[in-house]
Scaffold this motif. Structure first.
Motif, PDB file in Angstrom:
ATOM      1  N   LYS A  18       0.832  -1.204   0.000  1.00  0.00           N
ATOM      2  CA  LYS A  18       0.000   0.000   0.000  1.00  0.00           C
ATOM      3  C   LYS A  18       0.863   1.248   0.000  1.00  0.00           C
ATOM      4  N   THR A  19       0.280   2.356  -0.451  1.00  0.00           N
ATOM      5  CA  THR A  19       0.961   3.640  -0.473  1.00  0.00           C
ATOM      6  C   THR A  19       0.010   4.720   0.010  1.00  0.00           C
ATOM      7  N   ARG A  20       0.580   5.810   0.502  1.00  0.00           N
ATOM      8  CA  ARG A  20      -0.239   6.939   0.934  1.00  0.00           C
ATOM      9  C   ARG A  20      -0.100   8.118  -0.024  1.00  0.00           C
ATOM     10  N   THR A  21       0.510   7.873  -1.158  1.00  0.00           N
ATOM     11  CA  THR A  21       0.719   8.937  -2.142  1.00  0.00           C
ATOM     12  C   THR A  21      -0.602   9.310  -2.797  1.00  0.00           C
ATOM     13  N   PRO A  22      -1.017  10.587  -2.745  1.00  0.00           N
ATOM     14  CA  PRO A  22      -2.279  10.999  -3.378  1.00  0.00           C
ATOM     15  C   PRO A  22      -2.165  10.974  -4.894  1.00  0.00           C
ATOM     16  N   ASP A  23      -3.307  10.833  -5.551  1.00  0.00           N
ATOM     17  CA  ASP A  23      -3.318  10.778  -7.018  1.00  0.00           C
ATOM     18  C   ASP A  23      -2.801  12.073  -7.639  1.00  0.00           C
ATOM     19  N   ASN A  24      -3.056  13.201  -6.971  1.00  0.00           N
ATOM     20  CA  ASN A  24      -2.612  14.503  -7.487  1.00  0.00           C
ATOM     21  C   ASN A  24      -1.394  14.999  -6.717  1.00  0.00           C
ATOM     22  N   ALA A  25      -0.465  14.099  -6.445  1.00  0.00           N
ATOM     23  CA  ALA A  25       0.679  14.404  -5.586  1.00  0.00           C
ATOM     24  C   ALA A  25       1.458  15.638  -6.034  1.00  0.00           C
ATOM     25  N   ASN A  26       1.703  15.787  -7.312  1.00  0.00           N
ATOM     26  CA  ASN A  26       2.511  16.901  -7.795  1.00  0.00           C
ATOM     27  C   ASN A  26       1.836  18.260  -7.622  1.00  0.00           C
ATOM     28  N   GLU A  27       0.529  18.256  -7.370  1.00  0.00           N
ATOM     29  CA  GLU A  27      -0.220  19.519  -7.273  1.00  0.00           C
ATOM     30  C   GLU A  27      -0.407  19.981  -5.830  1.00  0.00           C
ATOM     31  N   VAL A  28      -0.232  19.095  -4.866  1.00  0.00           N
ATOM     32  CA  VAL A  28      -0.471  19.456  -3.461  1.00  0.00           C
ATOM     33  C   VAL A  28       0.819  19.959  -2.825  1.00  0.00           C
ATOM     34  N   ASP A  29       0.687  20.581  -1.651  1.00  0.00           N
ATOM     35  CA  ASP A  29       1.861  21.067  -0.922  1.00  0.00           C
ATOM     36  C   ASP A  29       2.765  19.895  -0.547  1.00  0.00           C
ATOM     37  N   CYS A  30       4.053  20.085  -0.681  1.00  0.00           N
ATOM     38  CA  CYS A  30       4.999  19.022  -0.354  1.00  0.00           C
ATOM     39  C   CYS A  30       4.973  18.756   1.139  1.00  0.00           C
ATOM     40  N   PRO A  31       4.942  17.518   1.562  1.00  0.00           N
ATOM     41  CA  PRO A  31       4.901  17.176   3.000  1.00  0.00           C
ATOM     42  C   PRO A  31       6.089  17.700   3.791  1.00  0.00           C
ATOM     43  N   CYS A  32       7.223  17.972   3.135  1.00  0.00           N
ATOM     44  CA  CYS A  32       8.417  18.381   3.868  1.00  0.00           C
ATOM     45  C   CYS A  32       8.304  19.789   4.433  1.00  0.00           C
ATOM     46  N   GLY A  33       7.271  20.544   4.023  1.00  0.00           N
ATOM     47  CA  GLY A  33       7.053  21.872   4.584  1.00  0.00           C
ATOM     48  C   GLY A  33       7.839  22.986   3.927  1.00  0.00           C
ATOM     49  N   SER A  34       8.303  22.783   2.709  1.00  0.00           N
ATOM     50  CA  SER A  34       9.084  23.814   2.018  1.00  0.00           C
ATOM     51  C   SER A  34       8.223  24.982   1.539  1.00  0.00           C
ATOM     52  N   GLY A  35       6.914  24.772   1.461  1.00  0.00           N
ATOM     53  CA  GLY A  35       6.025  25.794   0.934  1.00  0.00           C
ATOM     54  C   GLY A  35       5.811  25.666  -0.560  1.00  0.00           C
ATOM     55  N   LYS A  36       6.504  24.734  -1.191  1.00  0.00           N
ATOM     56  CA  LYS A  36       6.355  24.490  -2.625  1.00  0.00           C
ATOM     57  C   LYS A  36       5.433  23.289  -2.840  1.00  0.00           C
ATOM     58  N   THR A  37       4.960  23.129  -4.083  1.00  0.00           N
ATOM     59  CA  THR A  37       4.198  21.921  -4.392  1.00  0.00           C
ATOM     60  C   THR A  37       5.159  20.737  -4.453  1.00  0.00           C
ATOM     61  N   HIS A  38       4.597  19.551  -4.305  1.00  0.00           N
ATOM     62  CA  HIS A  38       5.432  18.348  -4.354  1.00  0.00           C
ATOM     63  C   HIS A  38       6.151  18.241  -5.697  1.00  0.00           C
ATOM     64  N   GLY A  39       5.466  18.628  -6.769  1.00  0.00           N
ATOM     65  CA  GLY A  39       6.088  18.564  -8.085  1.00  0.00           C
ATOM     66  C   GLY A  39       7.268  19.500  -8.231  1.00  0.00           C
ATOM     67  N   GLU A  40       7.291  20.602  -7.465  1.00  0.00           N
ATOM     68  CA  GLU A  40       8.380  21.566  -7.515  1.00  0.00           C
ATOM     69  C   GLU A  40       9.459  21.282  -6.477  1.00  0.00           C
ATOM     70  N   CYS A  41       9.145  20.421  -5.521  1.00  0.00           N
ATOM     71  CA  CYS A  41      10.063  20.197  -4.397  1.00  0.00           C
ATOM     72  C   CYS A  41      10.620  18.773  -4.401  1.00  0.00           C
ATOM     73  N   CYS A  42      10.035  17.878  -3.642  1.00  0.00           N
ATOM     74  CA  CYS A  42      10.581  16.519  -3.481  1.00  0.00           C
ATOM     75  C   CYS A  42      10.186  15.551  -4.600  1.00  0.00           C
ATOM     76  N   GLY A  43       9.178  15.921  -5.372  1.00  0.00           N
ATOM     77  CA  GLY A  43       8.707  15.026  -6.433  1.00  0.00           C
ATOM     78  C   GLY A  43       9.790  14.527  -7.360  1.00  0.00           C
ATOM     79  N   PRO A  44      10.631  15.410  -7.927  1.00  0.00           N
ATOM     80  CA  PRO A  44      11.685  14.952  -8.835  1.00  0.00           C
ATOM     81  C   PRO A  44      12.704  14.028  -8.177  1.00  0.00           C
ATOM     82  N   PHE A  45      12.884  14.148  -6.860  1.00  0.00           N
ATOM     83  CA  PHE A  45      13.804  13.235  -6.166  1.00  0.00           C
ATOM     84  C   PHE A  45      13.181  11.842  -6.054  1.00  0.00           C
ATOM     85  N   LEU A  46      11.915  11.801  -5.656  1.00  0.00           N
ATOM     86  CA  LEU A  46      11.248  10.509  -5.495  1.00  0.00           C
ATOM     87  C   LEU A  46      11.056   9.790  -6.825  1.00  0.00           C
TER      88      LEU A  46
END
Length: 263
Positions: free
Chosen positions: A97-125
């Protein structure tokens, strides 16, 4: 009756030579006939080969064509009868199972950077970018734990870490069973500045993670928040190489979580 005339010695020698030649011819013909029949009646031979002599190597059965056929010789290999092949990591991970939302790149990144996941941790993952700073590793791993990305946790763990395992399938199963903090919700990451290590390829970061209990379990009450403090060590192989997580010293204010590390 005709009178009998005893043969001369030369006549006897000629007769003996003829008899020997006839015997040799008959023996040769019998040998040829036997070999021909043997080739057709044998048909196929089953050859069992072991390409690897190591313990646990899988034997391979080969059927090799031999005589009695005009078809081109060939070898057919099969592992049938010797057990199922070991599971592949991607197949094992696909069932977890995963907890990744379907629109992960559009929501705020969980790390708290203030950026969207697509702009922050998304490219790393997604492995589109590599972690060029220890902070990249810390933030992206926090996001991976938050959304239950088991493969990324393994990929960013250095081989000297106590949790590192060569058997990635067994490692993934262990993380899936009890290493992804399923009883908690990740609330906040509060990192400090990077600290230099003994050389340019080692660094440390102290940080705090706030977790919220999802249920009454192990001394925690549902909704109760706890803070885990950790001083993590990060290493890299060279100036242009990616940073990875190597170890961490953990402290917690909840009984039972004193030794828990985000690794």
């Amino acid at each position: 009756l005709a009178s009998y005339q005893q043969p001369s010695p030369s006549d006897c020698r000629a007769t003996n030579i003829i008899e020997v030649k006839v015997a040799l011819i008959m023996h040769a013909m019998s040998t040829i006939l036997f070999l021909t029949l043997l080739g057709f009646t044998t048909g196929f031979s089953i050859i069992t080969s072991r390409p690897n002599a190591a313990v646990g190597a899988r034997p391979t059965t080969a059927l090799a064509a031999k005589g009695g056929s005009k078809k081109k010789k060939g070898i057919a290999r099969t592992t049938k009868g010797f057990g199922a092949p070991p599971p592949k990591l991607e197949d094992v991970l696909a069932k977890m199972k995963t907890r990744t939302p379907d629109n992960a790149n559009e929501v705020d990144c969980p790390c708290g950077s203030g950026k969207t996941h697509g702009e922050c941790c998304g490219p790393f993952l997604s492995r589109e970018k590599k972690c060029l700073t220890p902070s990249d590793v810390l933030r992206s791993r926090y996001t991976a734990f938050t959304w239950r990305n088991i493969k990324y946790i393994m990929d960013t763990t250095h081989e000297t870490c106590r949790d590192y395992r060569e058997d990635r399938v067994a490692w993934a199963n262990d993380l899936n069973k009890g290493g992804m903090f399923d009883s908690f919700t990740f609330v906040k990451l509060d990192p400090s500045k990077e600290e230099d290590g003994k050389n340019e390829n080692e660094s440390f970061i102290e940080f705090k993670v706030t977790l919220r209990a999802n249920e009454d379990r192990g001394g925690s009450v549902a909704g109760q928040e706890t803070i885990i403090s950790e001083r993590s060590r990060f290493v890299r192989a060279g100036a242009d190489e990616a940073w990875t997580y190597a170890s961490g010293e953990v402290r917690s204010d909840v009984a039972g979580l004193e030794d828990v590390a985000l690794n």
